[in-house]
Scaffold this motif. Sequence first.
Motif, mmCIF file in Angstrom:
data_model
loop_
_atom_site.group_PDB
_atom_site.id
_atom_site.type_symbol
_atom_site.label_atom_id
_atom_site.label_comp_id
_atom_site.label_asym_id
_atom_site.label_seq_id
_atom_site.Cartn_x
_atom_site.Cartn_y
_atom_site.Cartn_z
ATOM 1 N N PHE A 16 0.818 -1.221 0.000
ATOM 2 C CA PHE A 16 0.000 0.000 0.000
ATOM 3 C C PHE A 16 0.851 1.271 0.000
ATOM 4 O O PHE A 16 0.366 2.346 -0.325
ATOM 5 C CB PHE A 16 -0.985 -0.008 1.181
ATOM 6 C CG PHE A 16 -2.019 -1.093 1.046
ATOM 7 C CD1 PHE A 16 -2.943 -1.074 0.007
ATOM 8 C CD2 PHE A 16 -2.052 -2.160 1.929
ATOM 9 C CE1 PHE A 16 -3.880 -2.087 -0.149
ATOM 10 C CE2 PHE A 16 -2.984 -3.187 1.786
ATOM 11 C CZ PHE A 16 -3.904 -3.147 0.748
ATOM 12 N N TYR A 29 -13.174 -3.410 -7.610
ATOM 13 C CA TYR A 29 -11.714 -3.385 -7.788
ATOM 14 C C TYR A 29 -11.260 -4.674 -8.467
ATOM 15 O O TYR A 29 -11.759 -5.752 -8.145
ATOM 16 C CB TYR A 29 -10.998 -3.240 -6.438
ATOM 17 C CG TYR A 29 -9.507 -3.509 -6.515
ATOM 18 C CD1 TYR A 29 -8.661 -2.670 -7.229
ATOM 19 C CD2 TYR A 29 -8.946 -4.622 -5.889
ATOM 20 C CE1 TYR A 29 -7.294 -2.933 -7.324
ATOM 21 C CE2 TYR A 29 -7.581 -4.891 -5.973
ATOM 22 C CZ TYR A 29 -6.765 -4.037 -6.690
ATOM 23 O OH TYR A 29 -5.415 -4.299 -6.786
ATOM 24 N N ALA A 32 -6.604 -5.750 0.465
ATOM 25 C CA ALA A 32 -7.255 -4.500 0.056
ATOM 26 C C ALA A 32 -8.625 -4.393 0.726
ATOM 27 O O ALA A 32 -9.000 -3.336 1.246
ATOM 28 C CB ALA A 32 -7.389 -4.455 -1.467
ATOM 29 N N ASN A 64 -8.176 -3.787 4.455
ATOM 30 C CA ASN A 64 -7.618 -2.480 4.810
ATOM 31 C C ASN A 64 -8.363 -1.312 4.173
ATOM 32 O O ASN A 64 -7.975 -0.163 4.337
ATOM 33 C CB ASN A 64 -6.140 -2.426 4.419
ATOM 34 C CG ASN A 64 -5.304 -3.355 5.292
ATOM 35 O OD1 ASN A 64 -4.900 -2.984 6.380
ATOM 36 N ND2 ASN A 64 -5.081 -4.570 4.823
ATOM 37 N N ASN A 65 -9.406 -1.634 3.417
ATOM 38 C CA ASN A 65 -10.212 -0.591 2.768
ATOM 39 C C ASN A 65 -9.387 0.366 1.925
ATOM 40 O O ASN A 65 -9.622 1.574 1.912
ATOM 41 C CB ASN A 65 -11.021 0.193 3.820
ATOM 42 C CG ASN A 65 -12.044 -0.702 4.488
ATOM 43 O OD1 ASN A 65 -12.802 -1.406 3.822
ATOM 44 N ND2 ASN A 65 -12.038 -0.709 5.811
ATOM 45 N N GLN A 66 -8.399 -0.163 1.267
ATOM 46 C CA GLN A 66 -7.664 0.670 0.317
ATOM 47 C C GLN A 66 -7.152 -0.186 -0.824
ATOM 48 O O GLN A 66 -6.975 -1.397 -0.690
ATOM 49 C CB GLN A 66 -6.531 1.445 0.985
ATOM 50 C CG GLN A 66 -5.542 0.622 1.760
ATOM 51 C CD GLN A 66 -4.444 1.511 2.366
ATOM 52 O OE1 GLN A 66 -4.111 2.571 1.824
ATOM 53 N NE2 GLN A 66 -3.894 1.079 3.483
ATOM 54 N N VAL A 103 -5.265 3.174 -10.563
ATOM 55 C CA VAL A 103 -4.751 3.570 -9.242
ATOM 56 C C VAL A 103 -3.270 3.950 -9.377
ATOM 57 O O VAL A 103 -2.386 3.327 -8.780
ATOM 58 C CB VAL A 103 -4.937 2.452 -8.186
ATOM 59 C CG1 VAL A 103 -4.752 3.020 -6.777
ATOM 60 C CG2 VAL A 103 -6.291 1.776 -8.318
ATOM 61 N N ALA A 159 -1.688 4.561 -3.346
ATOM 62 C CA ALA A 159 -2.848 3.764 -2.918
ATOM 63 C C ALA A 159 -4.069 4.668 -2.768
ATOM 64 O O ALA A 159 -3.955 5.869 -2.537
ATOM 65 C CB ALA A 159 -2.541 3.068 -1.591
ATOM 66 N N LYS A 160 -5.227 4.040 -2.926
ATOM 67 C CA LYS A 160 -6.459 4.819 -2.903
ATOM 68 C C LYS A 160 -7.387 4.236 -1.842
ATOM 69 O O LYS A 160 -7.556 3.007 -1.763
ATOM 70 C CB LYS A 160 -7.090 4.707 -4.285
ATOM 71 C CG LYS A 160 -8.366 5.437 -4.516
ATOM 72 C CD LYS A 160 -8.641 5.388 -6.031
ATOM 73 C CE LYS A 160 -10.113 5.320 -6.333
ATOM 74 N NZ LYS A 160 -10.370 5.212 -7.778
ATOM 75 N N SER A 161 -7.995 5.104 -1.066
ATOM 76 C CA SER A 161 -8.915 4.641 -0.034
ATOM 77 C C SER A 161 -10.256 4.244 -0.656
ATOM 78 O O SER A 161 -10.762 4.926 -1.547
ATOM 79 C CB SER A 161 -9.111 5.775 0.990
ATOM 80 O OG SER A 161 -10.124 5.429 1.881
ATOM 81 N N LEU A 162 -10.806 3.124 -0.210
ATOM 82 C CA LEU A 162 -12.136 2.707 -0.672
ATOM 83 C C LEU A 162 -12.820 2.007 0.503
ATOM 84 O O LEU A 162 -12.662 0.806 0.708
ATOM 85 C CB LEU A 162 -12.036 1.778 -1.887
ATOM 86 C CG LEU A 162 -13.359 1.436 -2.562
ATOM 87 C CD1 LEU A 162 -14.033 2.675 -3.150
ATOM 88 C CD2 LEU A 162 -13.153 0.412 -3.662
#
Lengths: 415, 91
Positions: A32, A301, A358, A361-363, A382, A386-389
């Motif tokens: 990440f 994703y 992912a 960790n919600n990303q 991406v 890293a991108k938060s989701l």
Amino acid sequence: MTDSSHQRVVITGLSVVSPLGNTIADLTQNVFAGVSGIKRLDTPFADQLDCKIAAQAQFNPADHFSKHAYSMLDRTSQMALHTSIEAVKDANLVISDALKPRMGIYLGTGMGGSHSIEEGYVRLYKEGLSRLKPFTVLMSMNNAAASAIASEHQLTGPNQTFSTACSSSAVAIGEAARLIRHGYVDVMLAGGAEALLTFGTIKAWEALRTLAEEDSNATGASCKPFSADRTGMVLGEGSAMVVLESLAHATTRGATIYAEIAGYGTANDSDHITQPSVIGQSATILAALKDADLPPNTIQYINAHGTGTLLNDTTESNAIKNVFGSHAYDLSVSSTKSMHGHLMGAAGALEAVITVLAQRNNQLPPTINLVNPDPECDLDYVPNVAKSLPKLEYAMSNSFAFGGTGASLIFRKFN
Amino acid sequence: MTSATDNQNPSLDEISQTLAKMVADKMDIDIATIKPESTLEELGLDSLDTFDLIFNAEDYFHIKVPNDQVNISTLQDVSTLVQRLIIEQKK
């Protein structure tokens, strides 16, 4: 995998030996953070290679096994055996006598015991010796790693090895999930292992003209999936293992559940041994969606196969657009191979683990080195960070292979 | 420990010591625990380990152990076999 007569399948243990670390904590931190595990190859024969870079795993068998134990195992098997032990520990799983016949191992590997077979050839053809070591067959055969794992844990359930090149371990996980789903077993170790960074194997890959050139500014930036300035893929090594079990078995023993395997699909490119096809890849993704009984717009994703070759990147992007239509532009896609290289037979398993991380960790892990996007690849990859989701409910991991076998796995966040 | 080029006629005791070193190294055990009368099984060697030991002995002593002579029980058996083959195969 939603038929009520079938068992739901969950993941309760994870373990890796990888270029991004040999623990789930290290892998999580690095993947990440966008850290690259691609370096100059640390080996005496590197000077004789055109391609001097690779994603090596820092794995010393002496740290984990007795000399007697590891000297009879190829590096592939050493890493696989280690991750199997750690995955069982991570799952807090006690393998009782009653469980042993209800538990098995499905493993993927592309080239099996590459080191052992090559050492044998060096003895014969280079050193001029007339005999090979007695363990040569047993160390180099493709099913050596799975056999070592079955013996270590005394598993008497199914023990099979899948060798479909780059999709081997995704197939192993998918097929293992099916075994549990249909009630043949309660628990499976499933994953992959590959250790092919030998002189002969790298030379063979060089000849295919698919390996990346070393980036002149930063070796770690040599693999550039979806980028206009990509030069190819980077070979890696390692192992990744998951513990799969039926939801009923997991909940009965109070296991921590990482994710559910919602679907698995496999299909084949039928027209060329190396060239991927949009039709074959689309069929693979669609098979997984059908298996999960999910509409395409639920996938948020995709961990792409994303090797960093022109053919792969454009074909996979087009297959995603073909299946998902306009939703392809809403979901995110990343290639973590930009960081950990291509682990071949272990790639699908490592990327499955990363996809589950992912969700946990919600990303979303990034595609690093994506500075000059290829206009032909116009999805959200991406890039670099890293991108938060926060609500990553459904995620997919794609694996496609030389030889044509594709495999897609769909993971459902487990609440 | 690759070859016995320095000593063409090792004594039984020297052969025994060399084999004990091979077993200790292979099995990761203290050489002091290895006695000539120890069975290979007691030392932890299974059939494949025994093949490996014989392979290493063949390399070291420049002999060839025929397939029908690998039925051995103790380290002493191996030493005796090796000594006999050194003499026979020098002819």
